[in-house]
Design a protein around this motif. Sequence first.
Motif, mmCIF file in Angstrom:
data_model
loop_
_atom_site.group_PDB
_atom_site.id
_atom_site.type_symbol
_atom_site.label_atom_id
_atom_site.label_comp_id
_atom_site.label_asym_id
_atom_site.label_seq_id
_atom_site.Cartn_x
_atom_site.Cartn_y
_atom_site.Cartn_z
ATOM 1 N N SER A 230 36.221 68.283 69.165
ATOM 2 C CA SER A 230 34.598 68.058 67.716
ATOM 3 C C SER A 230 34.908 66.706 67.812
ATOM 4 O O SER A 230 35.729 66.099 67.981
ATOM 5 N N LEU A 232 33.743 64.108 65.071
ATOM 6 C CA LEU A 232 32.871 63.181 63.518
ATOM 7 C C LEU A 232 32.597 61.362 63.413
ATOM 8 O O LEU A 232 32.911 60.907 64.300
ATOM 9 N N ILE A 247 38.012 63.013 55.669
ATOM 10 C CA ILE A 247 38.236 61.932 56.790
ATOM 11 C C ILE A 247 40.423 62.272 57.280
ATOM 12 O O ILE A 247 40.324 62.371 58.510
ATOM 13 N N VAL A 254 40.461 66.018 65.664
ATOM 14 C CA VAL A 254 38.779 65.631 66.175
ATOM 15 C C VAL A 254 38.361 63.832 66.541
ATOM 16 O O VAL A 254 39.398 63.409 65.927
ATOM 17 N N ILE A 256 36.564 60.674 66.299
ATOM 18 C CA ILE A 256 36.188 59.828 65.380
ATOM 19 C C ILE A 256 34.726 58.981 65.862
ATOM 20 O O ILE A 256 36.363 58.142 66.552
#
Length: 260
Positions: A230, A232, A247, A254, A256
């Motif tokens: 995943s 972001l 966050i 995830v 980022i």
Amino acid sequence: MSQINDTISSKIFERKPYLRNYFQNWETSNLWDIIPIKGQLEYYVSYKGEALSSKFAPDKQAERLLESHNIKETDVIVLFGLGNPQLITRINDKIKPGQIFIMLGDDGAIVPLLWEPILKEVLSVPGRHIFAGESFLGMGMNYIEALPIERVSGLKVIRNQGDTSRTNFYNETESRIQSVFSAKMSDLLTKFEFERLWIKNSIWNLLNVAKTPPYRFQISDLQDKLKGHSALLVSAGPSLRKNIPVIRKIRDKVFILSCD
């Protein structure tokens, strides 16, 4: 219609060259007419024989309409509909040179008709522009998007009822303009909130980049390396601050990527 070559018009065309494109043979020219009122320096416009403002007192009608609007010096004024030429004149006289006054019409054929009695004087003033018809609307939207929003306090929309009631062009155009202004105001508020932090971080980065060389790589180096993970994407925006706790909570779960 042939091009206009008088001295005043030529000077206007030098500053606002797009206006020359209105002077052509429009298929709808025969649908429009500008009619003077006897004994008075007033005009009204008719479309397909129907008056788009008062036949007897268009200037008084324009005066009463403007009384309902509190126009500030920092407002961008947008007039929807060109069917009452006296409204154009009154708005122009009410505001200072340089203040943005945008006239919008649904058909470019009306511009040559209004040029000599109304538009030539108005468009010689800095800050005045006219965009009439679908073919000129895109240019008008580009102009609005380029306006310096930090110098503007608001958008003042003035509607000539005779025009706005006969076509959906104006409702659709107003929605587009309001969307542009909302986005620009959102960007401005983001700037107000984060500008000091951006400057602080930029200075810190400049002072420390030589001391601690960051790991540099091309974004293409990540291709196919994060499949099944995943991600972001984080960028500066009005919702960033309220989402920082989220966050932080998921930062180890995830990938980022931050951007501006």
